[in-house]
Motif scaffolding. Structure first.
Motif, PDB file in Angstrom:
ATOM      1  N   VAL A 154       3.060  -9.687   3.558  1.00 39.31           N
ATOM      2  CA  VAL A 154       3.634  -8.011   3.048  1.00 39.31           C
ATOM      3  C   VAL A 154       4.266  -7.373   1.904  1.00 39.31           C
ATOM      4  O   VAL A 154       3.333  -6.604   1.634  1.00 39.31           O
ATOM      5  CB  VAL A 154       5.357  -7.520   3.862  1.00 39.31           C
ATOM      6  N   ASN A 155       3.548  -8.331   0.717  1.00 36.18           N
ATOM      7  CA  ASN A 155       3.632  -8.007  -0.399  1.00 36.18           C
ATOM      8  C   ASN A 155       2.508  -8.706  -0.821  1.00 36.18           C
ATOM      9  O   ASN A 155       1.263  -8.009  -2.217  1.00 36.18           O
ATOM     10  CB  ASN A 155       4.736  -8.668  -1.617  1.00 36.18           C
ATOM     11  N   ASN A 156       1.201  -8.917  -0.078  1.00 36.82           N
ATOM     12  CA  ASN A 156       0.187  -9.580  -0.319  1.00 36.82           C
ATOM     13  C   ASN A 156      -0.973  -9.180  -0.477  1.00 36.82           C
ATOM     14  O   ASN A 156      -1.267  -8.514   0.714  1.00 36.82           O
ATOM     15  CB  ASN A 156      -0.194 -10.701   0.157  1.00 36.82           C
ATOM     16  N   MET A 157      -1.202  -8.185  -1.546  1.00 36.81           N
ATOM     17  CA  MET A 157      -2.727  -6.715  -2.321  1.00 36.81           C
ATOM     18  C   MET A 157      -3.917  -7.338  -1.669  1.00 36.81           C
ATOM     19  O   MET A 157      -5.009  -6.579  -0.870  1.00 36.81           O
ATOM     20  CB  MET A 157      -1.959  -5.723  -3.006  1.00 36.81           C
ATOM     21  N   PHE A 158      -4.036  -8.641  -1.737  1.00 35.15           N
ATOM     22  CA  PHE A 158      -5.631  -9.458  -1.374  1.00 35.15           C
ATOM     23  C   PHE A 158      -5.766  -9.892   0.577  1.00 35.15           C
ATOM     24  O   PHE A 158      -6.273  -9.545   1.256  1.00 35.15           O
ATOM     25  CB  PHE A 158      -5.637 -10.653  -1.752  1.00 35.15           C
ATOM     26  N   GLU A 159      -4.024  -9.232   1.581  1.00 36.47           N
ATOM     27  CA  GLU A 159      -3.977  -9.910   2.915  1.00 36.47           C
ATOM     28  C   GLU A 159      -5.340  -8.743   3.391  1.00 36.47           C
ATOM     29  O   GLU A 159      -4.351  -7.182   2.961  1.00 36.47           O
ATOM     30  CB  GLU A 159      -3.133  -9.963   3.812  1.00 36.47           C
ATOM     31  N   ASN A 160      -6.028  -7.943   4.374  1.00 34.82           N
ATOM     32  CA  ASN A 160      -6.137  -6.741   5.330  1.00 34.82           C
ATOM     33  C   ASN A 160      -5.119  -6.705   5.824  1.00 34.82           C
ATOM     34  O   ASN A 160      -4.923  -7.781   7.129  1.00 34.82           O
ATOM     35  CB  ASN A 160      -7.603  -7.518   5.473  1.00 34.82           C
ATOM     36  N   ILE A 161      -4.550  -5.829   6.163  1.00 30.81           N
ATOM     37  CA  ILE A 161      -3.779  -5.039   7.200  1.00 30.81           C
ATOM     38  C   ILE A 161      -4.045  -4.376   8.232  1.00 30.81           C
ATOM     39  O   ILE A 161      -3.630  -4.188   9.601  1.00 30.81           O
ATOM     40  CB  ILE A 161      -2.852  -3.771   6.866  1.00 30.81           C
ATOM     41  N   HIS A 162      -5.343  -4.515   8.723  1.00 27.40           N
ATOM     42  CA  HIS A 162      -6.195  -4.322   9.750  1.00 27.40           C
ATOM     43  C   HIS A 162      -6.078  -5.238  11.079  1.00 27.40           C
ATOM     44  O   HIS A 162      -6.041  -4.346  11.971  1.00 27.40           O
ATOM     45  CB  HIS A 162      -7.750  -4.482   9.423  1.00 27.40           C
ATOM     46  N   TYR A 163      -5.791  -6.618  10.607  1.00 27.97           N
ATOM     47  CA  TYR A 163      -5.401  -6.742  12.162  1.00 27.97           C
ATOM     48  C   TYR A 163      -3.646  -7.808  11.983  1.00 27.97           C
ATOM     49  O   TYR A 163      -3.281  -8.129  12.786  1.00 27.97           O
ATOM     50  CB  TYR A 163      -5.729  -8.628  11.828  1.00 27.97           C
ATOM     51  N   GLN A 199      -1.828   2.750 -11.052  1.00 29.27           N
ATOM     52  CA  GLN A 199      -2.330   1.919 -10.106  1.00 29.27           C
ATOM     53  C   GLN A 199      -0.972   0.688  -9.880  1.00 29.27           C
ATOM     54  O   GLN A 199      -0.810   0.439  -8.653  1.00 29.27           O
ATOM     55  CB  GLN A 199      -2.974   0.724 -10.512  1.00 29.27           C
ATOM     56  N   ASP A 200      -0.028   0.460 -10.441  1.00 30.81           N
ATOM     57  CA  ASP A 200       1.664   0.024 -10.058  1.00 30.81           C
ATOM     58  C   ASP A 200       2.372   1.158  -9.598  1.00 30.81           C
ATOM     59  O   ASP A 200       2.166   0.240  -8.181  1.00 30.81           O
ATOM     60  CB  ASP A 200       2.119   0.016 -11.828  1.00 30.81           C
ATOM     61  N   ARG A 201       2.124   1.360  -9.452  1.00 33.00           N
ATOM     62  CA  ARG A 201       2.543   2.837  -8.509  1.00 33.00           C
ATOM     63  C   ARG A 201       2.157   3.194  -7.835  1.00 33.00           C
ATOM     64  O   ARG A 201       3.005   3.500  -6.471  1.00 33.00           O
ATOM     65  CB  ARG A 201       2.593   4.467  -9.466  1.00 33.00           C
ATOM     66  N   LEU A 202       0.698   3.122  -7.497  1.00 33.98           N
ATOM     67  CA  LEU A 202       0.127   2.774  -6.155  1.00 33.98           C
ATOM     68  C   LEU A 202       0.687   1.791  -5.329  1.00 33.98           C
ATOM     69  O   LEU A 202       0.223   2.097  -4.586  1.00 33.98           O
ATOM     70  CB  LEU A 202      -1.168   3.251  -6.501  1.00 33.98           C
ATOM     71  N   ILE A 203       0.385   0.426  -5.849  1.00 33.54           N
ATOM     72  CA  ILE A 203       0.773  -0.312  -5.402  1.00 33.54           C
ATOM     73  C   ILE A 203       2.387  -0.628  -4.955  1.00 33.54           C
ATOM     74  O   ILE A 203       2.434  -1.497  -3.528  1.00 33.54           O
ATOM     75  CB  ILE A 203       0.613  -1.700  -6.265  1.00 33.54           C
ATOM     76  N   ARG A 204       2.617  -0.048  -5.162  1.00 31.18           N
ATOM     77  CA  ARG A 204       4.616  -0.012  -4.921  1.00 31.18           C
ATOM     78  C   ARG A 204       4.894   0.517  -4.135  1.00 31.18           C
ATOM     79  O   ARG A 204       5.276   0.190  -2.667  1.00 31.18           O
ATOM     80  CB  ARG A 204       5.563   0.826  -6.344  1.00 31.18           C
ATOM     81  N   THR A 227      -4.296   2.191   4.521  1.00 27.06           N
ATOM     82  CA  THR A 227      -5.990   2.116   4.329  1.00 27.06           C
ATOM     83  C   THR A 227      -5.899   2.783   3.359  1.00 27.06           C
ATOM     84  O   THR A 227      -6.632   2.489   2.553  1.00 27.06           O
ATOM     85  CB  THR A 227      -6.235   2.322   5.687  1.00 27.06           C
ATOM     86  N   GLU A 228      -5.880   4.162   3.774  1.00 23.98           N
ATOM     87  CA  GLU A 228      -6.532   5.125   2.219  1.00 23.98           C
ATOM     88  C   GLU A 228      -5.956   5.010   1.557  1.00 23.98           C
ATOM     89  O   GLU A 228      -6.872   4.781   0.554  1.00 23.98           O
ATOM     90  CB  GLU A 228      -5.987   6.668   3.332  1.00 23.98           C
ATOM     91  N   LEU A 229      -4.436   4.512   1.127  1.00 21.44           N
ATOM     92  CA  LEU A 229      -4.167   4.476  -0.751  1.00 21.44           C
ATOM     93  C   LEU A 229      -4.747   3.097  -0.611  1.00 21.44           C
ATOM     94  O   LEU A 229      -4.845   2.938  -2.559  1.00 21.44           O
ATOM     95  CB  LEU A 229      -2.779   4.156  -0.247  1.00 21.44           C
TER      96      LEU A 229
END
Ligand SMILES: [Zn+2]
Length: 199
Positions: free
Chosen positions: A149-158, A127-132, A178-180
């Motif tokens: 840009v680094n915040n994984m809780f932010e939804n990129i959709h907008y 999961q660390d590799r994935l997040i990177r 989005t897939e990842l």
């Protein structure tokens, strides 16, 4: 260790036992011999790990260069004059720290610590590799200074389409991220589950 009393990673891997070690003392004679080409006499080392060229810089510090995988590996020979034993140290080509031993890894010489770091990055949790990877793709699309840009809780959709990019390209790149992120979130859920189980 009794079951149920350990947490995290307790396993230590025997990194360095797998590699042939060269000792700083073995280089001691090179402090006084003429400059030029030498070879370490060892059946455990590859031909590239054996051949070295001894040189001296302007300050009178001697160093040896190994050419491994077509790249030069510079190792300085540093005598510690403060100690009575006149201990010799050799510098790691990667971190430049003074060491008593270096290890012959596949295409280099490196110190124990650098080898450890190398393995740590290899045994990184998936999961660390994935997040990177996700962060890297986000930065490629929206730039390094895009807020969150680094915040994984932010939804990129907008997040907006960068100027000058074709919509088709944008959707393709965004869908990939989005897939990842869809793969990433179940990891997080199971982590949270484990955590709440422990608490
Ligand atoms: Zn090192």
């Amino acid at each position: 260790m009794p079951k149920g009393h350990h947490y995290g990673r307790t396993q230590t891997r025997a990194y360095t036992g797998e590699y042939h070690r060269i000792n700083a003392n073995a280089f001691k004679s090179l402090l006084t011999t003429p400059l030029g080409s030498y070879s370490i006499d060892s059946e455990y080392l590859s031909a590239n790990h054996r051949k070295l060229v001894l040189k001296e810089n302007k300050n009178g510090v001697r160093y040896v260069t190994f050419t491994i995988n077509d790249k030069p590996h510079k190792i300085a020979l540093k005598l510690d004059n403060r100690s009575a034993s006149n201990k010799l140290y050799i510098t790691c080509p990667y971190c430049q720290k003074q060491r008593q031993h270096l290890y012959a890894i596949k295409h280099a010489y490196a110190c124990r610590q650098c080898i450890g770091l190398h393995y740590a990055s290899q045994s990184e949790r998936p999961q660390d590799r994935l997040i990177r990877r996700i962060r890297k793709l986000r930065k490629e699309l929206w730039g390094f200074d895009w807020p969150d840009v680094n915040n994984m809780f932010e939804n990129i959709h907008y997040w907006p389409k960068p100027k000058g990019m074709r919509w088709k390209t944008f959707y393709m790149k965004r869908d990939k991220i989005t897939e990842l992120e869809k793969i990433y979130w179940p990891f997080v859920d199971s982590q949270i589950e484990k955590l709440s189980y422990l608490l």
